[in-house]
Design a protein around this motif. Structure first.
Motif, mmCIF file in Angstrom:
data_model
loop_
_atom_site.group_PDB
_atom_site.id
_atom_site.type_symbol
_atom_site.label_atom_id
_atom_site.label_comp_id
_atom_site.label_asym_id
_atom_site.label_seq_id
_atom_site.Cartn_x
_atom_site.Cartn_y
_atom_site.Cartn_z
ATOM 1 N N PHE A 162 14.334 -2.099 36.735
ATOM 2 C CA PHE A 162 14.133 -2.854 35.389
ATOM 3 C C PHE A 162 13.922 -2.094 34.292
ATOM 4 N N HIS A 163 13.815 -0.743 34.480
ATOM 5 C CA HIS A 163 13.337 0.313 33.336
ATOM 6 C C HIS A 163 14.474 0.421 32.249
ATOM 7 N N ALA A 164 15.789 0.741 32.494
ATOM 8 C CA ALA A 164 16.718 0.805 31.739
ATOM 9 C C ALA A 164 16.786 -0.455 30.907
ATOM 10 N N HIS A 165 16.822 -1.521 31.704
ATOM 11 C CA HIS A 165 17.020 -2.950 30.805
ATOM 12 C C HIS A 165 16.040 -2.986 29.919
ATOM 13 N N LEU A 166 14.713 -2.911 30.222
ATOM 14 C CA LEU A 166 13.581 -3.009 29.492
ATOM 15 C C LEU A 166 13.603 -2.184 28.320
ATOM 16 N N THR A 167 13.706 -0.888 28.432
ATOM 17 C CA THR A 167 13.934 0.407 27.598
ATOM 18 C C THR A 167 14.949 0.053 26.466
ATOM 19 N N ASN A 168 16.239 -0.488 26.969
ATOM 20 C CA ASN A 168 17.028 -0.604 26.019
ATOM 21 C C ASN A 168 16.760 -1.962 25.262
ATOM 22 N N LEU A 169 16.149 -2.914 25.706
ATOM 23 C CA LEU A 169 16.007 -4.287 25.040
ATOM 24 C C LEU A 169 14.924 -3.904 24.002
ATOM 25 N N ARG A 170 13.802 -3.144 24.302
ATOM 26 C CA ARG A 170 12.853 -2.882 23.198
ATOM 27 C C ARG A 170 13.536 -2.044 22.053
ATOM 28 N N ALA A 171 14.193 -0.797 22.622
ATOM 29 C CA ALA A 171 14.867 -0.064 21.552
ATOM 30 C C ALA A 171 15.819 -0.950 20.657
ATOM 31 N N ALA A 172 16.453 -2.027 21.007
ATOM 32 C CA ALA A 172 17.226 -2.708 20.172
ATOM 33 C C ALA A 172 16.486 -3.600 19.270
ATOM 34 N N ALA A 173 15.442 -4.119 19.845
ATOM 35 C CA ALA A 173 14.576 -4.786 18.965
ATOM 36 C C ALA A 173 13.914 -3.911 17.856
ATOM 37 N N ARG A 174 13.567 -2.672 18.017
ATOM 38 C CA ARG A 174 13.089 -2.051 17.176
ATOM 39 C C ARG A 174 14.249 -1.580 16.014
ATOM 40 N N SER A 175 15.458 -1.404 16.643
ATOM 41 C CA SER A 175 16.479 -0.846 15.746
ATOM 42 C C SER A 175 16.761 -2.215 14.757
ATOM 43 N N ARG A 176 16.625 -3.405 15.224
ATOM 44 C CA ARG A 176 17.131 -4.656 14.523
ATOM 45 C C ARG A 176 15.732 -4.735 13.565
ATOM 46 N N ALA A 177 14.805 -4.524 13.884
ATOM 47 C CA ALA A 177 13.522 -4.806 12.989
ATOM 48 C C ALA A 177 13.770 -3.943 11.627
ATOM 49 N N ARG A 178 14.122 -2.538 11.955
ATOM 50 C CA ARG A 178 14.295 -1.659 10.871
ATOM 51 C C ARG A 178 15.594 -2.287 9.802
ATOM 52 N N GLU A 179 16.368 -2.994 10.294
ATOM 53 C CA GLU A 179 17.435 -3.314 9.444
ATOM 54 C C GLU A 179 16.909 -4.485 8.343
ATOM 55 N N LEU A 180 15.784 -5.341 9.115
ATOM 56 C CA LEU A 180 15.609 -6.539 8.431
ATOM 57 C C LEU A 180 14.408 -6.127 7.175
ATOM 58 N N PRO A 181 14.174 -6.972 6.317
ATOM 59 C CA PRO A 181 13.348 -6.770 5.156
ATOM 60 C C PRO A 181 11.951 -6.740 5.934
ATOM 61 N N ILE A 182 10.961 -6.173 5.205
ATOM 62 C CA ILE A 182 9.625 -6.386 5.644
ATOM 63 C C ILE A 182 9.066 -7.457 5.323
ATOM 64 N N LEU A 183 8.139 -7.944 6.298
ATOM 65 C CA LEU A 183 7.403 -9.234 6.037
ATOM 66 C C LEU A 183 5.908 -8.809 5.393
ATOM 67 N N ILE A 184 5.515 -9.608 4.486
ATOM 68 C CA ILE A 184 4.261 -9.249 3.757
ATOM 69 C C ILE A 184 3.210 -10.161 4.137
#
Length: 180
Positions: free
Chosen positions: A158-180
């Motif tokens: 499950f390691h590769a799937h979970l690693t990729n899922l978390r990396a995609a979530a981080r990448s997407r978060a960096r594209e979105l506006p900051i929540l205040i």
């Protein structure tokens, strides 16, 4: 030693631990997480899926972490301070976001509350006292199928799937506006 986490006598819910605050010892040890509902369709429910330790391996400064502080944080904290919460939130499809100054990543107030509620309903924890928990953690990860652990666990399917899922979530978060 494995049986204490794999087939424990007691699995504690967050409500149980809040009602009995001293049930969790303020001592070093290893904790194990079981889930009565799987956070992902590819994972089994009702068994040990993750182990963690408190404190982390001691280096030059003394850690204030212990089983009580660490497990409580997993139940009520946020994804920035809990790799377990980060993993569960990503598996459950919650949206990771930059918050505050933009350096911290959490699921925002609403997502973290949703995750806390999901954990209250589905997460169960047990623990084992251990004076050097980092040695026990390595042995557990090497010998058991713990799909939600990433560190020291590249051998898990499950390691590769979970690693990729978390990396995609981080990448997407960096594209979105900051929540205040």
């Amino acid at each position: 030693m494995h049986a204490a986490l794999v087939k424990p006598d007691i699995l504690w819910r967050s409500a149980d631990l809040l009602a009995q605050p001293n049930a969790l010892p303020a001592a070093p040890g290893v904790y194990g997480w079981h889930f009565n509902q799987s956070p992902d369709a590819g994972l089994p429910a009702g068994r040990l899926l993750y182990v963690g330790i408190a404190p982390r391996r001691m280096t030059t400064h003394e850690s204030k972490q212990n089983l009580r502080t660490r497990v409580r944080y997993h139940f009520r904290g946020n994804a920035e301070g809990s790799t377990l919460r980060l993993t569960l939130g990503c598996l459950l499809g919650l949206e990771l976001r930059r918050v505050g100054s933009g350096k911290r990543l959490t699921f925002g107030k609403t997502g973290e509350q949703e995750l806390t509620e999901w954990m209250a309903e589905n997460a169960r924890v047990c623990w084992l006292l251990h004076p050097e928990p980092w040695t026990a953690e390595s042995a557990f990860i090497a010998e058991l199928d713990l799909p939600l652990n990433l560190d020291q666990n590249r051998h898990n399917e499950f390691h590769a799937h979970l690693t990729n899922l978390r990396a995609a979530a981080r990448s997407r978060a960096r594209e979105l506006p900051i929540l205040i």
